[in-house]
Scaffold this motif. Sequence first.
Motif, mmCIF file in Angstrom:
data_model
loop_
_atom_site.group_PDB
_atom_site.id
_atom_site.type_symbol
_atom_site.label_atom_id
_atom_site.label_comp_id
_atom_site.label_asym_id
_atom_site.label_seq_id
_atom_site.Cartn_x
_atom_site.Cartn_y
_atom_site.Cartn_z
ATOM 1 N N LEU A 30 0.836 -1.189 0.000
ATOM 2 C CA LEU A 30 0.000 0.000 0.000
ATOM 3 C C LEU A 30 0.875 1.244 0.000
ATOM 4 O O LEU A 30 1.998 1.234 0.507
ATOM 5 C CB LEU A 30 -0.916 0.025 1.231
ATOM 6 C CG LEU A 30 -1.972 -1.075 1.347
ATOM 7 C CD1 LEU A 30 -2.684 -0.966 2.694
ATOM 8 C CD2 LEU A 30 -2.965 -1.006 0.219
ATOM 9 N N ALA A 31 0.362 2.306 -0.561
ATOM 10 C CA ALA A 31 1.072 3.579 -0.579
ATOM 11 C C ALA A 31 0.110 4.691 -0.207
ATOM 12 O O ALA A 31 -1.056 4.694 -0.622
ATOM 13 C CB ALA A 31 1.658 3.845 -1.968
ATOM 14 N N SER A 32 0.592 5.660 0.587
ATOM 15 C CA SER A 32 -0.244 6.778 1.017
ATOM 16 C C SER A 32 0.593 8.051 1.073
ATOM 17 O O SER A 32 1.812 8.018 0.924
ATOM 18 C CB SER A 32 -0.879 6.495 2.386
ATOM 19 O OG SER A 32 0.131 6.290 3.365
ATOM 20 N N LYS A 33 -0.056 9.160 1.318
ATOM 21 C CA LYS A 33 0.604 10.455 1.350
ATOM 22 C C LYS A 33 1.455 10.578 2.617
ATOM 23 O O LYS A 33 0.982 10.283 3.711
ATOM 24 C CB LYS A 33 -0.440 11.577 1.320
ATOM 25 C CG LYS A 33 0.138 12.999 1.394
ATOM 26 C CD LYS A 33 -0.991 14.024 1.356
ATOM 27 C CE LYS A 33 -0.466 15.431 1.590
ATOM 28 N NZ LYS A 33 0.486 15.840 0.534
ATOM 29 N N PRO A 34 2.718 11.025 2.487
ATOM 30 C CA PRO A 34 3.556 11.245 3.671
ATOM 31 C C PRO A 34 2.954 12.327 4.559
ATOM 32 O O PRO A 34 2.191 13.185 4.102
ATOM 33 C CB PRO A 34 4.899 11.694 3.086
ATOM 34 C CG PRO A 34 4.885 11.206 1.678
ATOM 35 C CD PRO A 34 3.461 11.262 1.239
ATOM 36 N N TYR A 35 3.325 12.320 5.830
ATOM 37 C CA TYR A 35 2.787 13.293 6.771
ATOM 38 C C TYR A 35 3.371 14.685 6.568
ATOM 39 O O TYR A 35 2.768 15.669 6.923
ATOM 40 C CB TYR A 35 3.040 12.830 8.206
ATOM 41 C CG TYR A 35 2.030 11.810 8.647
ATOM 42 C CD1 TYR A 35 0.828 12.187 9.232
ATOM 43 C CD2 TYR A 35 2.258 10.451 8.445
ATOM 44 C CE1 TYR A 35 -0.103 11.255 9.617
ATOM 45 C CE2 TYR A 35 1.328 9.503 8.834
ATOM 46 C CZ TYR A 35 0.148 9.909 9.420
ATOM 47 O OH TYR A 35 -0.783 8.968 9.784
ATOM 48 N N SER A 36 4.566 14.746 6.013
ATOM 49 C CA SER A 36 5.174 16.042 5.751
ATOM 50 C C SER A 36 5.959 15.970 4.452
ATOM 51 O O SER A 36 6.323 14.886 3.988
ATOM 52 C CB SER A 36 6.100 16.452 6.907
ATOM 53 O OG SER A 36 7.172 15.548 7.022
ATOM 54 N N SER A 37 6.226 17.131 3.870
ATOM 55 C CA SER A 37 6.868 17.188 2.559
ATOM 56 C C SER A 37 8.304 16.701 2.584
ATOM 57 O O SER A 37 8.845 16.299 1.542
ATOM 58 C CB SER A 37 6.830 18.625 2.029
ATOM 59 O OG SER A 37 7.495 19.501 2.939
ATOM 60 N N ASP A 38 8.955 16.723 3.753
ATOM 61 C CA ASP A 38 10.348 16.291 3.808
ATOM 62 C C ASP A 38 10.497 14.807 4.111
ATOM 63 O O ASP A 38 11.603 14.289 4.198
ATOM 64 C CB ASP A 38 11.122 17.105 4.849
ATOM 65 C CG ASP A 38 10.542 16.933 6.255
ATOM 66 O OD1 ASP A 38 9.426 16.399 6.371
ATOM 67 O OD2 ASP A 38 11.216 17.345 7.215
ATOM 68 N N GLN A 39 9.384 14.093 4.268
ATOM 69 C CA GLN A 39 9.450 12.657 4.483
ATOM 70 C C GLN A 39 9.606 11.940 3.149
ATOM 71 O O GLN A 39 9.038 12.338 2.141
ATOM 72 C CB GLN A 39 8.193 12.146 5.186
ATOM 73 C CG GLN A 39 8.136 12.527 6.654
ATOM 74 C CD GLN A 39 6.902 11.973 7.318
ATOM 75 O OE1 GLN A 39 5.850 11.857 6.682
ATOM 76 N NE2 GLN A 39 6.997 11.634 8.585
ATOM 77 N N LYS A 40 10.382 10.876 3.179
ATOM 78 C CA LYS A 40 10.599 10.093 1.978
ATOM 79 C C LYS A 40 10.062 8.691 2.200
ATOM 80 O O LYS A 40 10.311 8.084 3.247
ATOM 81 C CB LYS A 40 12.097 10.021 1.656
ATOM 82 C CG LYS A 40 12.372 9.650 0.215
ATOM 83 C CD LYS A 40 11.883 10.712 -0.739
ATOM 84 C CE LYS A 40 12.049 10.287 -2.183
ATOM 85 N NZ LYS A 40 11.514 11.304 -3.099
#
Length: 613
Positions: A593-603
């Motif tokens: 599964l793939a989802s949106k990271p919690y913050s823009s700097d997360q990879k």
Amino acid sequence: MSQPPPPPNQPPPGGFGAPQDTPPGGGFGAPQSPPPGGFGAPQTPPQTPPQTPPQTPPQTPPPAQGPGYGYPPPQTPPPAQGPGYGYPQTPPGQPGYGYPGPQPGYGYPNQQSGYGYPQPQTVPMQQGAPQGGGRKGPGAQVWIVVAAVAAIALIVGGGVWYANSSSGGTKDKKSASGGTGGDNKGGGTTGSGSGGKEKVPANTSAKVLFQLPAPEIKDKDEIDSVAGSWLTDSVYAKAGINKIVGYDADTGAIKWTLPLDGQTCAGSPEISSSGVAAVVTESGKRANARDHKPCSDVTAFEVATGKKLWTKSINPSGTPLRFGEVSISGNTVAAGAGYDGGAAFDLTTGKVLWQPKVGSCTDVGYAGGEQLVAVRKCGDYGNETYEVQLLDQKTGAVKWGYKLPKGIDNAKVISTKPVVFGLDSGDVTASGATDVFSMDDTGKLRTKITLADGKYGHDCGVGKIHDCHGITVGNDKLYVPTQQHDGTGQSTQTNEIISFSLATGKTTGDKIDAGDDYEIFPIRMDGGNLLAYKSGPYDKGAQVVSVDGTTLKQTKLLETPASEGVLSAISSMVPKNSELLYTDGRLFLGKDLASKPYSSDQKSYTALGFGAK
């Protein structure tokens, strides 16, 4: 099928932490070099596959009738009828459809020796340490909440079932019968001993081969499926959004891309002897986060080349079946649709071999590998009975069947040769299989093994037929890990793998220790050897070890880098429940599964590859 682009940038010699290269033009699916800060950058919480409820409506077991649990109800043959709902008649000379001859009592004998460790004590998490496996870190509780939210989102949005892929790789054009997340559906050798094919690399210290970046997701409520991965000697194939991409297993260079009509829902744990795998996909592309299409399409493709052989769906009453699992046995692709029944296709041509027929009996699902096993449901809602059946791979004819007691509405196949399956003995269990049944070649019960709830560290997916992790069969034994408990050192935790005899149900005395601050669980069999995964403390890499089936000696095959970034990235995969594949000195971990990271700097990554040579 698109042309392969040039090899992507690989991790720099300095390891994780080097400046990130520009992502390849191929977008998601192309490996990329590590991001700024390396793999040590904040990671997306692990995408633990949501535990969606089975398609079978909730049931309340009826009052006990006759002998209690552990013994079969009286087996009264059904009225005479025609062919069994899509299957040819049982071969002449056998008992009536689906009904084997006299059997020992259900659950007999039950000679469990009571082996088990107490529940692990709560140990304070070490600040800053990456979490996962046996490591200690502050993020575990957050990740559990995230997984629960993801599961709820899928349920509310009409989510589908997802299946992990095989735990074992295979040679090109050679068969593989590994299992989901650590099973060995094809079973193992019947005797103890070594004879494994996996050799010890000259240098067991692994390097990062490549990492696949997660797709860019903008909607915080969006959870996309990338379920499915397959490994051969030369190709690692991983599902992306609406496609499957084949990578060079050593370099990560893209070798082929197979476009799909929709997102993947399940992948076959097996690759056939001809090098073909199968995948279930949604019928079309999603328009938005809540636009889940039915998982109705079954596609067969060549893993070496990405060539699509066929795509088929089944519409018995005008509405396509929604498949939750798919498996390969011989030249048959069998797909289960839960309460709505199952269907099978010819691996080469896609010809429909059987499908649900009007009647009161349906196949809930199948497990493939060396043999084809079905879980079959008969009766109306509230009055169902279930049976585990060994089928003829080509025709679907029932070779033998073993009836489950009324009130039992699940069965999870751990091995198809020998046939070993598990059941839930209660309404809520920690593992999904607390009773394991070993069958002989004629369909008679050999023994029942009781795995006390909460004492063992395996896991079986809800509503799935072949989705057990951290448990495997080989050497006429069942290998299962214990839960973590106090180690020998101060404030340490550890666990071990123990085995049960498939002949007697008793523990064999085998104990494969993880060591202080390590956690170990089975991956699959390698001949008479057991391959196992070990996650270590915050400052040690994860390992793959080979355990001699006779002496229990552990031989390290691979150890990942021990940098904070690598360990954090691995732990985000939740190895025991991820798509874990190992062969020939290479380890691959993948998410489904793939989802949106919690913050823009997360990879976030959907797959990681490590190699030791």
